[in-house]
Design an enzyme around this catalytic site. Structure first.
Site, short mmCIF file in Angstrom:
data_model
loop_
_atom_site.label_atom_id
_atom_site.label_comp_id
_atom_site.label_asym_id
_atom_site.label_seq_id
_atom_site.Cartn_x
_atom_site.Cartn_y
_atom_site.Cartn_z
N HIS A 244 -3.49 -10.06 3.85
CA HIS A 244 -4.94 -10.18 4.02
C HIS A 244 -5.26 -11.14 5.16
O HIS A 244 -4.67 -12.23 5.24
CB HIS A 244 -5.60 -10.70 2.73
CG HIS A 244 -5.64 -9.68 1.64
ND1 HIS A 244 -5.84 -10.01 0.31
CD2 HIS A 244 -5.52 -8.33 1.67
CE1 HIS A 244 -5.83 -8.91 -0.42
NE2 HIS A 244 -5.65 -7.89 0.38
N HIS B 111 -2.98 2.58 -5.68
CA HIS B 111 -3.39 1.27 -5.15
C HIS B 111 -3.57 0.25 -6.27
O HIS B 111 -3.53 -0.97 -6.01
CB HIS B 111 -4.69 1.42 -4.36
CG HIS B 111 -4.90 0.33 -3.35
ND1 HIS B 111 -4.11 0.20 -2.23
CD2 HIS B 111 -5.79 -0.69 -3.31
CE1 HIS B 111 -4.51 -0.84 -1.53
NE2 HIS B 111 -5.53 -1.40 -2.15
N ARG C 49 0.87 -1.18 0.00
CA ARG C 49 0.00 0.00 0.00
C ARG C 49 0.90 1.23 0.00
O ARG C 49 2.05 1.16 0.46
CB ARG C 49 -0.89 0.02 1.24
CG ARG C 49 -1.81 -1.18 1.38
CD ARG C 49 -2.60 -1.11 2.68
NE ARG C 49 -3.52 -2.24 2.82
CZ ARG C 49 -3.23 -3.39 3.41
NH1 ARG C 49 -2.01 -3.58 3.93
NH2 ARG C 49 -4.11 -4.37 3.49
N TYR D 148 -9.14 -11.30 -6.80
CA TYR D 148 -8.26 -11.23 -7.96
C TYR D 148 -8.47 -12.42 -8.91
O TYR D 148 -8.13 -12.34 -10.08
CB TYR D 148 -6.80 -11.14 -7.52
CG TYR D 148 -6.54 -9.92 -6.67
CD1 TYR D 148 -6.61 -8.64 -7.21
CD2 TYR D 148 -6.28 -10.03 -5.30
CE1 TYR D 148 -6.41 -7.51 -6.43
CE2 TYR D 148 -6.08 -8.91 -4.51
CZ TYR D 148 -6.16 -7.66 -5.08
OH TYR D 148 -5.97 -6.55 -4.30
N ARG E 256 -0.80 -2.27 -6.45
CA ARG E 256 -0.91 -3.41 -5.53
C ARG E 256 -1.86 -4.47 -6.10
O ARG E 256 -1.59 -5.66 -6.02
CB ARG E 256 -1.42 -2.90 -4.18
CG ARG E 256 -1.68 -3.97 -3.12
CD ARG E 256 -1.99 -3.30 -1.79
NE ARG E 256 -2.75 -4.12 -0.88
CZ ARG E 256 -2.22 -4.95 0.03
NH1 ARG E 256 -0.91 -5.06 0.11
NH2 ARG E 256 -2.98 -5.64 0.85
N LYS F 116 -2.13 -2.65 8.20
CA LYS F 116 -3.57 -2.66 8.42
C LYS F 116 -3.92 -3.80 9.38
O LYS F 116 -3.53 -4.94 9.15
CB LYS F 116 -4.30 -2.84 7.09
CG LYS F 116 -5.77 -2.48 7.14
CD LYS F 116 -6.36 -2.49 5.74
CE LYS F 116 -7.82 -2.09 5.77
NZ LYS F 116 -8.41 -2.06 4.42
#
Length: 317
Positions: free
Chosen positions: A291, A265, A134, A300, A268, A159
């Site tokens: 994640h 972004h 990010r 994706y 990424r 995150k």
């Protein structure tokens, strides 16, 4: 809203190690909520006030589900953590969740964009694409987070407040080493001028008294100017602001002639998609992206399956 309450929010979020970005966002929603109800005393508000505000966001302002949820979390923090009040405000109109495929650039498109970026901004963009970072993660990199021996980057307090490791592209070794040399020169200049401090995670400054002046803790991509922290009464060298990188990238997309709604972004998203195209395991990609749930990474796979259903357009017959 009373300054005393905002001060309590700031202090508690610092204690709980919330990011500055989250702090600004929460305070923004608290103020929006306060002015929406015509500056009514917070102590006199109840669950109905919160329901009305959240419903207004969904019905009148038509915000996304994630935006409404952010506002909800901010108000939960205010009433539960600051005011110590539990209320039932679950009966509000929820914003509709939408499913959107991420914008992904091809390798050729990325090359076309990178042609129009130079210097430190090009290195930042290459790290976003080459390591799946990010923008905030790239800018938060400190000297000590770069591990050339094991070809990896260590992402701190990402995150969800967790650390993770991701790959360091070999192609960027020379550029990174050059950036570190330049960063060391700037740090020496700051020290000679009586500065050289950097902001540190909670607890580190108390445990290691000279850590704030240590080169290892300095940001890899420094801001051009010193920033004064009023609470600590000192000047620090912060990292580049994300808006500067975003402006450069947006201009490069326009100059490249690519008509996609690409942002920083997007690099990424492209990293993840291209790894899956190269047959890397989805769990590996999930770990590199950081994640929590593999279902987030699976979005994706929807990009990859587009136009691979074996359907031929009648126009092509």
């Amino acid at each position: 809203m009373a300054k005393k309450i905002l001060t309590q929010v700031h202090e508690l979020m610092r204690t709980k190690h919330y990011s500055l970005k989250t702090e600004k966002s929460y305070i923004h929603w608290m103020k929006r909520f306060y002015y929406f109800h015509n500056q009514t005393d917070i102590q006199e508000m109840n669950g109905k006030h919160i329901q009305d505000f959240l419903t207004h966001l969904a019905v009148n302002e038509k915000v996304s589900a994630s935006t409404q949820n952010q506002a909800l979390n901010a108000l939960l923090f205010l009433f539960r953590e600051i005011l110590h009040r539990e209320m039932d405000f679950s009966n509000f109109t929820k914003a509709k969740r939408s499913f959107q495929l991420p914008v992904v650039l091809s390798k050729n498109e990325i090359d076309r964009i990178f042609v129009h970026i130079e210097g430190v901004y090009l290195l930042i963009c290459k790290l976003m694409y080459g390591s799946g970072l990010r923008l905030s993660e790239v800018l938060s990199l400190r000297i000590k987070d770069i591990d050339f021996s094991y070809k990896q980057l260590i992402i701190r307090n990402s995150k969800g407040g967790k650390d993770r490791r991701t790959i360091l592209p070999i192609q960027l070794n020379d550029a990174l080493k050059s950036q570190i040399i330049q960063r060391k020169q700037l740090h020496k200049k700051d020290l000679d001028a009586g500065y050289g401090d950097v902001d540190l995670p909670n607890g580190i400054a108390k445990k290691y008294k000279n850590a704030s002046k240590s080169f290892n803790w300095q940001y890899l991509f420094p801001a051009k100017r010193l920033y004064y922290i009023h609470d600590k009464k000192m000047f620090v060298r912060y990292h580049l602001h994300d808006s500067a990188v975003q402006r450069v990238f947006k201009k490069a997309v326009i100059k490249s002639g690519i008509h996609k709604n690409a942002t920083c972004h997007t690099l990424r998203h492209s990293f993840a998609t291209h790894l899956l195209q190269n047959n890397y395991d989805i769990r590996t990609v999930q770990e590199l992206l950081g994640h929590k749930d593999v279902r987030t990474t699976m979005i994706y796979t929807h990009v990859l399956t587009t136009n691979k259903l074996g359907v031929k357009s009648p126009l092509d017959d």
